[in-house]
Motif scaffolding. Structure first.
Motif, PDB file in Angstrom:
ATOM      1  N   ASP A  34      -6.950   5.448   0.285  1.00  0.00           N
ATOM      2  CA  ASP A  34      -7.822   4.331   0.673  1.00  0.00           C
ATOM      3  C   ASP A  34      -6.990   3.449   1.603  1.00  0.00           C
ATOM      4  O   ASP A  34      -5.965   2.904   1.184  1.00  0.00           O
ATOM      5  CB  ASP A  34      -8.247   3.557  -0.571  1.00  0.00           C
ATOM      6  N   THR A  75      -6.324  -0.261   0.156  1.00  0.00           N
ATOM      7  CA  THR A  75      -5.532  -0.504  -1.042  1.00  0.00           C
ATOM      8  C   THR A  75      -4.299   0.382  -1.170  1.00  0.00           C
ATOM      9  O   THR A  75      -3.380   0.053  -1.919  1.00  0.00           O
ATOM     10  CB  THR A  75      -6.397  -0.293  -2.299  1.00  0.00           C
ATOM     11  N   GLU A 118       1.664   6.793  -6.781  1.00  0.00           N
ATOM     12  CA  GLU A 118       0.569   7.654  -7.229  1.00  0.00           C
ATOM     13  C   GLU A 118       0.782   9.104  -6.788  1.00  0.00           C
ATOM     14  O   GLU A 118       0.346  10.028  -7.478  1.00  0.00           O
ATOM     15  CB  GLU A 118      -0.766   7.094  -6.735  1.00  0.00           C
ATOM     16  N   ARG A 152       0.832  -1.201   0.000  1.00  0.00           N
ATOM     17  CA  ARG A 152       0.000   0.000   0.000  1.00  0.00           C
ATOM     18  C   ARG A 152       0.869   1.255   0.000  1.00  0.00           C
ATOM     19  O   ARG A 152       0.534   2.255  -0.652  1.00  0.00           O
ATOM     20  CB  ARG A 152      -0.934  -0.014   1.216  1.00  0.00           C
ATOM     21  N   GLU A 154      -4.545   3.338  -2.504  1.00  0.00           N
ATOM     22  CA  GLU A 154      -4.822   4.257  -3.605  1.00  0.00           C
ATOM     23  C   GLU A 154      -4.897   5.696  -3.095  1.00  0.00           C
ATOM     24  O   GLU A 154      -5.524   5.970  -2.075  1.00  0.00           O
ATOM     25  CB  GLU A 154      -6.152   3.898  -4.262  1.00  0.00           C
ATOM     26  N   ARG A 177       2.236   1.749  -3.508  1.00  0.00           N
ATOM     27  CA  ARG A 177       1.215   2.302  -4.398  1.00  0.00           C
ATOM     28  C   ARG A 177       0.979   3.784  -4.110  1.00  0.00           C
ATOM     29  O   ARG A 177       0.912   4.604  -5.038  1.00  0.00           O
ATOM     30  CB  ARG A 177      -0.094   1.525  -4.237  1.00  0.00           C
TER      31      ARG A 177
END
Length: 342
Positions: free
Chosen positions: A230, A233, A144, A137, A235, A140
């Protein structure tokens, strides 16, 4: 700047009637106030999460009423935040809130106020997985975040400097003015900073600032408290608090995302960003100059803000050490972490 902890919700309860009345008036163009919570944890604005009668939630942010404790560059920050959100409105990749209402008249309140949409997710610092870890996580979220920065930096400004403040035709002139303002602020509040070393470092490396060819939009404060994710996840679902943004060098954001670090982001951040020079002599010198600037901000703000608590002195010591590490690098010395005044 960089809230010392996490935003926490505190029910308004028996708050003064004037607070409820002001919030009611501020959200009236959008809907009827049903409930509100004060969000604590920040060190600059006062922020409320407001629930409207139809169930919609919005965020109301008000600037400090008094300006005596503000650094020079901190005046009109909510206007800058609204400007950045406006630029982001047609760029969904930036994941920023939508401006729903502004009140810059300073008649309803003695300060500026901004109402924006409520973002999903939670601040990254609340998500249960920290930056710079091997958690998928984290990887990611870092990747991002890098992509968001690349999209942000694609926006060009009219000149170099603060959106609602002083602007210059060159980045070298603009950055020099930023440093001058900070050193003036330090003198005004008698904050001990190595001003002569700072000026010497800027003079020695001023030429590398001319390598910045265009004024990009730079968030400057995209630490984990201003990134919403999130928690399941990783995100990235939202980006907030661009009130300290400026038009300048994108590399400054790699310092802002990790104010106490010594490296330009993580591999995942750089992967998400795409091609970016962080290793040339010019880039390395500019990164140190931006660390120098950010450390000055963090050192100086302690005094006028009257920060207190057990965290203050360790924080001051860490910022001071990071400032001297940047200066040592810029002056080609090996006395990294030298105490203040050396």
């Amino acid at each position: 700047m960089r809230g010392r902890g996490v935003r926490r919700a505190v029910a308004l309860g028996r708050y003064p009637r004037r607070v409820i009345d002001a919030l009611t008036s501020l959200v009236a163009p959008i809907g009827r106030l049903a409930d509100a919570e004060l969000l604590t944890g920040g060190q600059f604005a006062t922020t409320y999460r407001v629930t409207l009668a139809d169930g919609e939630r919005v965020v109301v942010k008000t600037a400090p009423v008094g300006t005596d404790g503000l650094l020079t560059y901190e005046h009109d920050l909510l206007r800058a935040e609204a400007l950045v959100y406006g630029l982001a409105a047609q760029r969904p990749a930036l994941l920023m809130p939508q401006v729903l209402h502004t009140d810059f008249s300073r008649t309803l309140l003695p300060s500026d106020a901004l109402v924006v949409s409520h973002l999903p997710g939670v601040p990254w610092v609340d998500a249960g997985f920290g930056p710079a870890s091997s958690d998928p996580r984290t990887v990611r979220a870092e990747r991002e975040t890098g992509a968001v920065l690349a999209a942000l930096h694609a926006i060009d400004g009219p000149a170099y400097g603060y959106p609602c403040g002083r602007q210059e035709s060159s980045w070298a002139s603009s950055f020099g003015a930023m440093i001058d303002e900070l050193l003036d602020d330090a003198a005004r509040w008698s904050v001990p900073v190595p001003a002569d070393e700072v000026r010497a470092a800027l003079e020695t490396h001023r030429h590398v600032l001319d390598d910045v060819a265009r004024p990009s939009l730079v968030h400057t404060d995209l630490w984990a408290g201003n990134v919403f994710v999130d928690p399941v996840t990783g995100e990235v679902v939202g980006i907030i608090d661009p009130e300290r943004a400026f038009w300048g060098d994108p590399l400054a954001d790699l310092v802002g995302i990790d104010p106490m670090g010594r490296e330009p982001g993580t591999p995942a951040v750089l992967e998400g960003y795409g091609p970016l020079d962080v290793d040339s002599p010019s880039a390395r010198a500019r990164l140190e100059l931006y660390r120098m600037r950010l450390c000055l901000v963090m050192m100086i703000e302690i005094t006028p803000r009257k920060f207190d608590g057990d965290w203050v002195e360790p924080h001051r010591a860490a910022v001071t050490a990071n400032l001297h590490a940047a200066l040592a690098s810029l002056h080609g010395r090996d006395d990294v972490g030298a105490p203040a005044g050396r």
